[in-house]
Enzyme design. Structure first.
Site, PDB file in Angstrom:
ATOM      1  N   ASN A 221       0.818  -1.219   0.000  1.00 52.05           N
ATOM      2  CA  ASN A 221       0.000   0.000   0.000  1.00 52.05           C
ATOM      3  C   ASN A 221       0.852   1.270   0.000  1.00 52.05           C
ATOM      4  OD1 ASN A 221      -2.025  -1.840   0.119  1.00 52.05           O
ATOM      5  ND2 ASN A 221      -2.715  -1.344   2.190  1.00 52.05           N
TER       6      ASN A 221
ATOM      7  N   THR B 100     -14.286  38.889 -31.828  1.00 52.95           N
ATOM      8  CA  THR B 100     -15.099  38.468 -30.688  1.00 52.95           C
ATOM      9  C   THR B 100     -16.343  37.884 -31.337  1.00 52.95           C
ATOM     10  OG1 THR B 100     -16.181  40.621 -30.495  1.00 52.95           O
ATOM     11  CG2 THR B 100     -14.223  40.293 -29.120  1.00 52.95           C
ATOM     12  N   HIS B 101     -16.879  36.848 -30.763  1.00 54.75           N
ATOM     13  CA  HIS B 101     -18.024  36.124 -31.364  1.00 54.75           C
ATOM     14  C   HIS B 101     -17.686  35.620 -32.769  1.00 54.75           C
ATOM     15  CE1 HIS B 101     -20.467  38.159 -28.190  1.00 54.75           C
ATOM     16  NE2 HIS B 101     -19.662  39.165 -28.470  1.00 54.75           N
TER      17      HIS B 101
ATOM     18  N   SER C 218      -6.152  12.896 -48.421  1.00 52.67           N
ATOM     19  CA  SER C 218      -7.385  12.124 -48.476  1.00 52.67           C
ATOM     20  C   SER C 218      -7.212  11.045 -49.536  1.00 52.67           C
ATOM     21  CB  SER C 218      -8.547  13.046 -48.845  1.00 52.67           C
ATOM     22  OG  SER C 218      -9.580  12.303 -49.450  1.00 52.67           O
TER      23      SER C 218
ATOM     24  N   LYS D 283      -6.879  17.396 -51.243  1.00 51.38           N
ATOM     25  CA  LYS D 283      -6.964  17.624 -49.802  1.00 51.38           C
ATOM     26  C   LYS D 283      -5.615  17.587 -49.091  1.00 51.38           C
ATOM     27  CE  LYS D 283     -10.125  18.044 -47.428  1.00 51.38           C
ATOM     28  NZ  LYS D 283     -11.191  17.129 -47.026  1.00 51.38           N
TER      29      LYS D 283
ATOM     30  N   ASN E 187      -5.106  17.759 -45.060  1.00 50.73           N
ATOM     31  CA  ASN E 187      -5.881  17.890 -43.824  1.00 50.73           C
ATOM     32  C   ASN E 187      -5.001  18.207 -42.614  1.00 50.73           C
ATOM     33  OD1 ASN E 187      -8.215  17.233 -45.258  1.00 50.73           O
ATOM     34  ND2 ASN E 187      -7.852  15.041 -44.975  1.00 50.73           N
TER      35      ASN E 187
ATOM     36  N   GLU F 240      -6.278  18.612 -35.377  1.00 48.56           N
ATOM     37  CA  GLU F 240      -7.594  17.973 -35.199  1.00 48.56           C
ATOM     38  C   GLU F 240      -7.523  16.864 -34.150  1.00 48.56           C
ATOM     39  OE1 GLU F 240     -10.049  17.316 -39.029  1.00 48.56           O
ATOM     40  OE2 GLU F 240      -7.972  17.496 -39.685  1.00 48.56           O
TER      41      GLU F 240
ATOM     42  N   TYR G 183      -6.466   2.352   2.500  1.00 50.92           N
ATOM     43  CA  TYR G 183      -6.320   1.830   1.133  1.00 50.92           C
ATOM     44  C   TYR G 183      -7.486   0.919   0.774  1.00 50.92           C
ATOM     45  CZ  TYR G 183      -4.728  -0.726  -2.929  1.00 50.92           C
ATOM     46  OH  TYR G 183      -4.652  -1.276  -4.191  1.00 50.92           O
TER      47      TYR G 183
ATOM     48  N   LYS H 264      -4.287   3.832 -12.162  1.00 54.70           N
ATOM     49  CA  LYS H 264      -3.101   3.864 -13.033  1.00 54.70           C
ATOM     50  C   LYS H 264      -3.399   4.064 -14.500  1.00 54.70           C
ATOM     51  CE  LYS H 264      -0.918   1.359  -9.528  1.00 54.70           C
ATOM     52  NZ  LYS H 264      -2.250   1.400  -8.850  1.00 54.70           N
TER      53      LYS H 264
HETATM   54  N1  ARG Z   1      -1.593  -3.375  -7.285  1.00 57.99           N
HETATM   55  C1  ARG Z   1      -2.036  -2.639  -6.168  1.00 57.99           C
HETATM   56  C2  ARG Z   1      -2.441  -1.220  -6.591  1.00 57.99           C
HETATM   57  O1  ARG Z   1      -2.169  -0.899  -7.670  1.00 57.99           O
HETATM   58  C3  ARG Z   1      -0.951  -2.547  -5.145  1.00 57.99           C
HETATM   59  C4  ARG Z   1      -1.408  -2.419  -3.749  1.00 57.99           C
HETATM   60  C5  ARG Z   1      -2.228  -3.597  -3.391  1.00 57.99           C
HETATM   61  N2  ARG Z   1      -2.401  -3.748  -2.003  1.00 57.99           N
HETATM   62  C6  ARG Z   1      -3.153  -4.717  -1.515  1.00 57.99           C
HETATM   63  N3  ARG Z   1      -3.186  -4.860  -0.239  1.00 57.99           N
HETATM   64  N4  ARG Z   1      -3.886  -5.482  -2.285  1.00 57.99           N
HETATM   65  O2  ARG Z   1      -3.030  -0.482  -5.861  1.00 57.99           O
END
Ligand code: ARG
Length: 468
Positions: free
Chosen positions: A117, A162-163, A284, A290, A292, A297, A324, A332
């Site tokens: 954790n 503007t606008h 294109s 074209k 582009n 974009e 936690y 992630k």
């Molecule tokens: N893979 C977990 C995460 O990304 C790591 C921590 C997990 N801790 C646990 N007690 N399961 O958060």
């Protein structure tokens, strides 16, 4: 049940009476994406081992072995030789298991006084600090690119809108320096965000701290963190630094999307204000003519996914009780994709902006259309003693006449103009030209070429100080 099966996961399998379901193992694993933090995980472990050694929990020989093993693992990962295993769940347990493979029992001691954790919280912060530093450099490069282009365009006249209606003439350099100011604030926001990233959670262990005599100040120093966190529960659960980063990223993407929109419009045949080098465009498959503006974009389009990640992270944290929770593993992918998207978009813009060429004649022509010097005429009348509201009325009538006759104010004769106000004299033509109009806005923040040159100078000095 055999012992091997029981210990399906050697790191926590002790209390389990059956192995985890194969689907569940896959469902709960994060190694496919969190292996991106392998380098930071090793960096954190080395610092942890050194600290444990200095407080007498590990011997110097054990520490040596651990560092040696982890260094070899880093090389294996770098060379693509490391075998990541879903059964080992995440980057942390994969690396730890490999270390134990390599150095035996000593490898199992590394996890003393820490938990995944606080380990994962540390890894994310280390990872983000690296990425933020890279992004800060990209923002600087983008600012330099804007300055390069702006310096060529201090006197280029274009319509200001503007606008999206012609409002008053401005210089292209001034417009570009507006972009510069936006990136400047983005840069400052990111610097500020970095301060809250750069704090060490390691030592919080699972949630309550640890019974070992750890020295968190030492670990913080070894890893270049400002200081250790002050509350263990908060340390393992907090992800607001990631939310803050993604919100900063969202603002940056919002800015890029605004410029993208302008670039796309300006590159069109209808505006024809700029030439985007071919290397930033594609063609294109059906329409041979074209070209582009794909890069702007796409950046405009990618803004949406970063906003999405911000919403994901805010929702992920919402209502989570301390400390936690596994929910946090979901932080992630949005975070990584935000980093990737931002890096790509900034790189594209930092490369593209200084390569833009203006089409000055078209900008000038466009600025002449739409009575862009009407305010200048009103200001002129005020200087001749007319009250502003009356001046507004007089100019309104002159513009009405111009629309009917298809004539810009600067194209009318003195006699024609005097029909609307007999205080108008020959000197009116000095303010009705585009050059006169922009030059007159000569104060800090104004569009006069002189002011744009000063703004560029100021910005260059800022960037020099930043890089010093
Ligand atoms: N893979 C977990 C995460 O990304 C790591 C921590 C997990 N801790 C646990 N007690 N399961 O958060």
């Amino acid at each position: 049940m055999t012992d091997t099966k029981k210990a399906a996961n050697q790191q926590w399998g002790g209390r389990f009476s059956e192995p985890v379901d194969t689907f569940v193992a896959r469902f709960t694993a994060s190694v496919e994406f969190d292996q991106r933090m392998a380098h930071q995980d090793i960096q954190g472990s080395i610092a942890h081992a050194k600290m444990l050694t200095s407080v007498g929990v590990l011997t110097a020989a054990e520490c040596e072995q651990i560092i040696q093993g982890l260094t070899e693992i880093a090389t294996e990962i770098e060379n693509g030789e490391f075998e990541w295993s879903i059964e080992l769940e995440d980057v942390h347990m994969n690396i730890e298991a490999r270390l134990t493979d390599k150095i035996g029992i000593t490898g199992k001691k590394l996890h003393t006084g820490r938990s995944r954790n606080d380990q994962v919280a540390t890894d994310i912060r280390l990872y983000m600090r690296d990425e933020v530093d890279f992004l800060l450099a990209e923002l600087t490069r983008l600012q330099q690119g804007i300055l390069t282009l702006a310096a060529k365009e201090t006197d280029t006249i274009m319509p200001g809108f503007t606008h999206l209606q012609t409002a008053q003439p401005v210089t292209f350099g001034h417009h570009l320096m507006a972009w510069y100011e936006m990136v400047q604030r983005d840069y400052e926001r990111l610097i500020d965000c970095r301060k809250r990233i750069n704090i060490l959670p390691l030592g919080a262990a699972a949630l309550a701290g640890t019974t070992y005599p750890i020295d968190r100040y030492m670990t913080a120093e070894l890893l270049g963190f400002e200081r250790p966190t002050y509350n263990s529960l908060d340390s393992v659960s907090d992800r607001d630094f990631a939310i803050e980063f993604t919100s900063t990223a969202s603002i940056i993407m919002m800015h890029l999307s605004r410029w993208a929109e302008e670039l796309v419009m300006w590159a069109s045949a209808q505006f024809n204000f700029i030439f985007l080098p071919d290397r930033f465009c594609t063609g294109s498959s059906i329409m041979p003519q074209k070209k582009n503006p794909d890069v702007p974009e796409l950046v405009r389009g990618k803004t949406g996914r970063v906003y999405g990640h911000l919403t994901s992270l805010l929702t992920l944290m919402k209502s989570q009780c301390l400390a936690y929770n596994k929910d946090n593993q979901e932080d992630k992918e949005p975070l990584f994709d935000t980093v990737d998207t931002l890096k790509g978009s900034l790189r594209a813009f930092a490369d593209m902006i200084p390569a833009i060429q203006s089409r000055k004649e078209y900008m000038y022509e466009a600025a002449k259309r739409g009575f862009s010097t009407a305010t200048d005429l009103a200001d002129y009348l005020v200087r001749k003693g007319v009250a502003f509201r009356d001046a507004h009325e007089i100019v309104g009538k002159a513009v009405g006449y111009g629309v009917k006759e298809n004539k810009d104010l600067s194209e009318m004769t003195l006699a024609e103009l005097q029909e609307f106000g007999d205080m108008i004299e020959q000197d009116v033509f000095e303010v009705l030209t585009l050059e006169g109009s922009v030059a007159a806005r000569d104060h800090i923040g104004g569009t006069a070429p002189e002011q744009v040159r000063k703004a560029i100078e100021r910005a260059n000095a800022d960037l020099d100080a930043r890089n010093a």
